[in-house]
Design a protein around this motif. Structure first.
Motif, PDB file in Angstrom:
ATOM      1  N   GLY A  64     -54.200  17.875  81.536  1.00 36.42           N
ATOM      2  CA  GLY A  64     -54.125  19.319  81.694  1.00 36.42           C
ATOM      3  C   GLY A  64     -54.299  20.048  80.377  1.00 36.42           C
ATOM      4  N   HIS A  65     -53.842  21.286  80.335  1.00 34.40           N
ATOM      5  CA  HIS A  65     -54.082  22.133  79.174  1.00 34.40           C
ATOM      6  C   HIS A  65     -53.220  21.775  77.972  1.00 34.40           C
ATOM      7  N   GLN A  66     -53.854  21.707  76.842  1.00 36.53           N
ATOM      8  CA  GLN A  66     -53.127  21.595  75.588  1.00 36.53           C
ATOM      9  C   GLN A  66     -52.398  22.925  75.350  1.00 36.53           C
ATOM     10  N   GLY A  67     -51.132  22.826  74.921  1.00 34.26           N
ATOM     11  CA  GLY A  67     -50.336  24.041  74.759  1.00 34.26           C
ATOM     12  C   GLY A  67     -50.448  24.673  73.398  1.00 34.26           C
ATOM     13  N   THR A 104     -61.807  19.301  77.628  1.00 33.25           N
ATOM     14  CA  THR A 104     -62.952  20.134  77.974  1.00 33.25           C
ATOM     15  C   THR A 104     -62.534  21.590  78.159  1.00 33.25           C
ATOM     16  N   ARG A 105     -63.489  22.495  77.946  1.00 35.45           N
ATOM     17  CA  ARG A 105     -63.303  23.906  78.256  1.00 35.45           C
ATOM     18  C   ARG A 105     -64.050  24.285  79.528  1.00 35.45           C
ATOM     19  N   ALA A 106     -64.678  23.324  80.187  1.00 37.80           N
ATOM     20  CA  ALA A 106     -65.597  23.598  81.283  1.00 37.80           C
ATOM     21  C   ALA A 106     -64.987  24.414  82.412  1.00 37.80           C
ATOM     22  N   PHE A 107     -63.729  24.143  82.748  1.00 36.04           N
ATOM     23  CA  PHE A 107     -63.129  24.774  83.918  1.00 36.04           C
ATOM     24  C   PHE A 107     -62.325  26.029  83.608  1.00 36.04           C
ATOM     25  N   SER A 108     -61.799  26.145  82.399  1.00 34.54           N
ATOM     26  CA  SER A 108     -60.886  27.259  82.120  1.00 34.54           C
ATOM     27  C   SER A 108     -61.187  28.027  80.841  1.00 34.54           C
ATOM     28  N   GLY A 109     -62.003  27.454  79.953  1.00 33.58           N
ATOM     29  CA  GLY A 109     -62.248  28.105  78.679  1.00 33.58           C
ATOM     30  C   GLY A 109     -61.250  27.741  77.605  1.00 33.58           C
ATOM     31  N   ARG A 110     -60.263  26.898  77.950  1.00 28.43           N
ATOM     32  CA  ARG A 110     -59.272  26.393  76.993  1.00 28.43           C
ATOM     33  C   ARG A 110     -59.294  24.872  77.067  1.00 28.43           C
ATOM     34  N   PRO A 111     -59.015  24.181  75.947  1.00 33.72           N
ATOM     35  CA  PRO A 111     -59.044  22.718  75.982  1.00 33.72           C
ATOM     36  C   PRO A 111     -58.028  22.154  76.969  1.00 33.72           C
ATOM     37  N   ALA A 112     -58.518  21.329  77.882  1.00 35.55           N
ATOM     38  CA  ALA A 112     -57.662  20.686  78.877  1.00 35.55           C
ATOM     39  C   ALA A 112     -58.236  19.300  79.155  1.00 35.55           C
ATOM     40  N   ALA A 164     -69.359  25.416  77.567  1.00 36.59           N
ATOM     41  CA  ALA A 164     -68.306  26.356  77.951  1.00 36.59           C
ATOM     42  C   ALA A 164     -67.751  27.069  76.725  1.00 36.59           C
ATOM     43  N   PRO A 165     -67.605  28.380  76.788  1.00 40.62           N
ATOM     44  CA  PRO A 165     -67.100  29.136  75.634  1.00 40.62           C
ATOM     45  C   PRO A 165     -65.576  29.072  75.535  1.00 40.62           C
ATOM     46  N   ALA A 166     -65.063  29.436  74.368  1.00 39.64           N
ATOM     47  CA  ALA A 166     -63.619  29.585  74.181  1.00 39.64           C
ATOM     48  C   ALA A 166     -63.227  30.920  74.775  1.00 39.64           C
TER      49      ALA A 166
END
Length: 362
Positions: A178-181, A267-275, A290-292
Motif C-alpha cells: 500500500g501507500h508509503q506514509g 508505483t504511482r500508477a493508481f494514485s499518484g503517490r508511491p504505493a 504517472a505523475p506525482a
C-alpha cells in the motif's frame, strides 16, 4: 513501550488500517478479540460513514481499537501532467467502458469532519498517515483520552512526529504494501526507501518514542525480530488482507499467492503517490508515466479500478501488497493472531537456546 499503549492489547500485534473497504469492522473486531489491536481505516470514507463503522465495531467488541486518518495534502500537482496522464488513460476507459474520474473531487479526505467525530466520540487509539497533525490536534486527542500514533518513513520524519507531541511512531519500512506514509511527496526520493530493520535502528537511536514496526511482516519470527530490534509492537497489513473477515476483493486475495504475480513494486500508477502493489498489466504500462499527483490520480483512476473489479480483471486493479505477500495464509483473523503469537514464542525460545557468541552455528 509506553504502558498507556501496552495496557490496551496483550499481544504485540497491530492490524494495519487498509483503506478502500478492506478494514471492515468485523476484521477489526476479530483482531481485537484475539488480543491484538485492530484498526478501522477512515480513508476514502465520509465522516458519517466513519461514525457508523465505529458504532458497528463497538457492537462487536468491547476491547480497545484504533482509527486511522489521512492527512490533507498540499496542492502541488502540475495540472498539465495530470491532463497528460488522463489522455494516456483514455484507452483504459474505453476498454472498461467507463469514464475517468474527476481529478478535482477533493483533496482533504474530509479530515476536519472526521477529526470532529473522533473528538466528539473518542476512541482508544488514532493514527495518522501522509503527514504530521498539529500539536494542538494531538493535544486535543490526548485530553479526550486517545493514544496517538503517526507514521514515519525516515528518521527525520520520526523526529517531526516526536516534536509534534504524538505518543508513538509507526516506523514504516520500504517493504510495506500500500501507500508509503511519507510526510512530503517528493518524486526525487522515489526508490530511496529504507528497509524496516535498518529504519528501526536509526529511529531508536534518535527518537524517544515507542516504535510500532511496519513493513513486509508476515510471520511471528519476523515480529520477534523487530521486537528484538527495539520495536514495541508490529503492524501487519497484507497478512490480514486474505482473512475471510477482510473486505478485499476476492481477486485481490487470490492474487497474493497466485504464481502469475511474482513480485511487488512501488508505483504511482493508481494514485499518484508511491504505493507498493503486485506488478500487473496496468502497473507495468502506466507506472513509468504517472505523475506525482495525489489525490488527483487516485480520483482519476477510481472508476477504472472499480470497472476492472466488476469485469473480474485483476490486471487492471490496484493489488496492494507487501514484499512478504507469498507468505499469506488464509486463516480467520483471530486464528491468525493466535498462530502469530505462538510463532513469536517459538522464535524467542529458539533464540534463547543459542550459546552466546557462536551465532547458533556450533
Amino acid at each position: 513501550m509506553s504502558s498507556a499503549l501496552t495496557d490496551l492489547f496483550p499481544h504485540p500485534i497491530v492490524q494495519a488500517p487498509m483503506a478502500g473497504g478492506v478494514s471492515l469492522p468485523r476484521l477489526t473486531a476479530a483482531v481485537c478479540e484475539a488480543g491484538g489491536l485492530g484498526f478501522l481505516a477512515a480513508g476514502y470514507k465520509t465522516a458519517d460513514g466513519l461514525y457508523q463503522e465505529i458504532k458497528q465495531l463497538r457492537s462487536l467488541t468491547t476491547r480497545p481499537f484504533g482509527v486511522n486518518l489521512f492527512m490533507p495534502q498540499p496542492e502541488n500537482a502540475e495540472r498539465g501532467a495530470v491532463e497528460v496522464y488522463a489522455h494516456q488513460l483514455a484507452g483504459e476507459a474505453a476498454w472498461y467502458e467507463t469514464e475517468l474520474g474527476d481529478p478535482d473531487s477533493g483533496r482533504d479526505d474530509g479530515y476536519d469532519a472526521k477529526l470532529s467525530v473522533l473528538l466528539d466520540n473518542p476512541v482508544p487509539v488514532v493514527s495518522f498517515h501522509f503527514g504530521v497533525p498539529s500539536g494542538e490536534t494531538l493535544a486535543s486527542l490526548r485530553r479526550a483520552g486517545t493514544f496517538t500514533l503517526v507514521t514515519a518513513t525516515t528518521t527525520e520524519e520520526a523526529l517531526a512526529v516526536e516534536r509534534a507531541g504524538a505518543d508513538a511512531v509507526i516506523v514504516q519500512g520500504v517493504e510495506a504494501g500500500g501507500h508509503q506514509g511519507t510526510h512530503r511527496d517528493n518524486p526525487e526520493t522515489d526508490g530511496s526507501g529504507i528497509g524496516l530493520l535498518a529504519l528501526i535502528a536509526q529511529v531508536r537511536g534518535s527518537v524517544n518514542l515507542p516504535v510500532v514496526a511496519a513493513g513486509g511482516l508476515m510471520r511471528g519470527s519476523q515480529i520477534a525480530a523487530v521486537l528484538a530490534a527495539g520495536a514495541s509492537a508490529a503492524q501487519l497489513g497484507t497478512a490480514f488482507l486474505v482473512t475471510p473477515e477482510s473486505g478485499a476483493h476476492a481477486l485481490h486475495k487470490q492474487a497474493l499467492t497466485n504464481p502469475l504475480f511474482v513480485r511487488t513494486e512501488l508505483t504511482r500508477a493508481f494514485s499518484g503517490r508511491p504505493a507498493r502493489g503486485l506488478v500487473n498489466r496496468f502497473l507495468r504500462e502506466h507506472g513509468p508515466y504517472a505523475p506525482a499527483a495525489y489525490p488527483e490520480v487516485h480520483h482519476l483512476t477510481a472508476p477504472l479500478r472499480k470497472a476492472a473489479a466488476r469485469a473480474g480483471d485483476a490486471q487492471g486493479m490496484a493489488l496492494w501488497a507487501g514484499q512478504g505477500h507469498r507468505l499469506a495464509r488464509e486463516l480467520p483473523a483471530g486464528q491468525l493472531v493466535e498462530v502469530l503469537v505462538s510463532e513469536i514464542a517459538a522464535a524467542r525460545t529458539a533464540l534463547s537456546e543459542y550459546p552466546a557468541g557462536d551465532g547458533g552455528l556450533s
